[in-house]
Enzyme design. Structure first.
Site, short mmCIF file in Angstrom:
data_model
loop_
_atom_site.label_atom_id
_atom_site.label_comp_id
_atom_site.label_asym_id
_atom_site.label_seq_id
_atom_site.Cartn_x
_atom_site.Cartn_y
_atom_site.Cartn_z
N SER A 1 -5.93 -8.68 2.52
CA SER A 1 -5.63 -7.53 2.11
C SER A 1 -5.00 -7.59 0.57
O SER A 1 -4.71 -6.49 -0.23
CB SER A 1 -4.69 -6.58 2.98
OG SER A 1 -3.56 -7.35 3.10
N ASP B 1 4.11 -0.41 1.46
CA ASP B 1 4.16 -0.01 2.84
C ASP B 1 5.22 -1.04 3.63
O ASP B 1 5.72 -1.75 3.06
CB ASP B 1 2.75 0.23 3.35
CG ASP B 1 1.93 -0.93 3.40
OD1 ASP B 1 2.52 -2.06 3.22
OD2 ASP B 1 0.65 -1.01 3.30
N HIS C 1 2.75 -4.48 2.40
CA HIS C 1 2.24 -4.99 1.11
C HIS C 1 3.15 -4.45 0.07
O HIS C 1 3.67 -3.43 -0.02
CB HIS C 1 0.85 -4.37 0.93
CG HIS C 1 -0.27 -4.58 1.95
ND1 HIS C 1 -0.20 -3.90 2.99
CD2 HIS C 1 -0.87 -5.61 2.05
CE1 HIS C 1 -1.30 -4.09 3.86
NE2 HIS C 1 -1.66 -5.42 3.31
#
Length: 360
Positions: free
Chosen positions: A46, A335, A338
């Site tokens: 990600s 978040d 991340h």
């Protein structure tokens, strides 16, 4: 890792602060005169997924607000961030382009392919089991897409030019966090392994992946080590006790993996002629930002900006159930897992100046 920069510093922390100051004064790093970088290509998870998971049946998605609130036009593109991610920022610093599209994006143009795409998939990892647990694109499948990509390149520019692009592009590989945080510690899907043997599995997988890329003609490969995963907000919540301290067992696993990955890259540089494998230490710079946020212009480093900041990530960070902090720029994390675009910029600007000469 040998540092070929033209300046010297008494400590890595002083170096880091120095390059941060320098980076703020220029739009992109000045490349060495003999370094040509036609494209940036990303593999992994990600951290460098620029939207591939939008086209995968998985809950590991973020193609909805508030993700993307600081992206161009405030669009949620599938990047796990409020704005751009390291793949984009690295490409910009190298003078290639400011946004690296996802390979699965259906409206890719020939120029997108020529200057690089991302094959990464949020939730993937070096352990083949990691992407299976959440239904995302494995590294092996990312390689299959890369083969398809090379064929498209050849059809656009011919075999010789295709080979030039593949050999001279910077290939970014970012994985390992989901293996440690999810597969090994949270889900505990590998009970037959202890930390030492599991991090060996990860390092061997990374080495095999780079060797396969080399077989395709890739020569410039930058692999990020694992971050201090125990200090990200979600792992503080899950493993840091009532006071949400850094989960030190996670961090110790990350450091053990990093030492093995670095050693593997040293070995690859000795055994694969012409390869430029660069191990990038992200652990120490990010840990310093987390421990000393005010030094870098941040106010909060133990919670994310989305929702409570303690656990919300992906589908849990949404505009219906989650509020957004009043000042994203004050947070290291977007978040619970991340970093924010601002934090990524701090890291990327410094790291690229430190390591760029290793690709010459």
């Amino acid at each position: 890792m040998k540092d070929n920069t033209s300046w010297s510093c008494s400590s890595w922390k002083l170096c880091f602060l120095s390059v941060l100051f320098l980076a703020e004064t220029m739009a992109a790093v000045k490349l060495p005169p003999n370094l040509t970088v036609p494209a940036l290509i990303a593999f992994g998870d990600s951290i460098v997924d620029t939207g591939n998971n939008n086209y995968v049946k998985t809950i590991v998605k973020c193609d909805f607000r508030p993700y993307g609130i600081n992206f161009q036009g405030g669009v949620a593109t599938g990047r796990f961030c409020d704005g751009r991610v390291p793949a984009d920022l690295l490409a910009e610093e190298l003078g290639i382009k400011s946004v690296v599209p996802a390979y699965l994006e259906p409206n890719l143009k020939p120029e997108d392919l020529l200057t690089g795409v991302s094959f990464a998939s949020g939730g993937s990892g070096y352990d083949p089991l990691t992407p299976k647990l959440v239904g995302v694109i494995s590294l092996e499948e990312q390689l299959n897409y890369f083969e398809e990509y090379m064929e498209k390149l050849k059809n656009i520019v011919g075999e010789k030019k295709k080979d030039f692009i593949i050999a001279n592009s910077v290939i970014v590989l970012v994985a390992g966090s989901d293996d440690i945080a999810n597969t090994y510690y949270t889900i505990r899907a590998r009970p037959q392994y202890d930390v030492d043997s599991y991090t060996t599995l990860m390092a061997n997988s990374a080495s095999d992946f780079v060797t396969k890329l080399y077989g395709y003609g890739v020569r410039r490969i930058a692999a990020f080590g694992a971050p201090p995963i125990g200090c990200v907000p979600s792992q503080r919540t899950l493993g840091g006790g009532l006071s949400r301290d850094c989960a030190e067992d996670y961090n110790e696993a990350a450091q053990l993996f990093n030492s093995k990955l670095s050693s593997k890259f040293d070995l690859l540089s000795q055994t694969l002629p012409g390869i430029r494998p660069v191990y990038i230490d992200i652990y120490n710079p990010l840990l310093d930002i987390i421990q000393n946020p005010a030094n870098y212009g941040f106010g909060v480093s133990n919670k994310g900006c989305c929702g409570t900041g303690a656990i919300e990530v992906a589908v849990l960070c949404n505009k219906i159930t989650s509020s957004v902090c009043s000042d994203v720029s004050s947070h290291v994390f977007w978040d619970s897992y991340h970093p924010t675009e601002k934090a990524y910029k701090v890291l990327v600007s410094a790291l690229i100046i430190k390591y760029v000469n290793d690709f010459v």
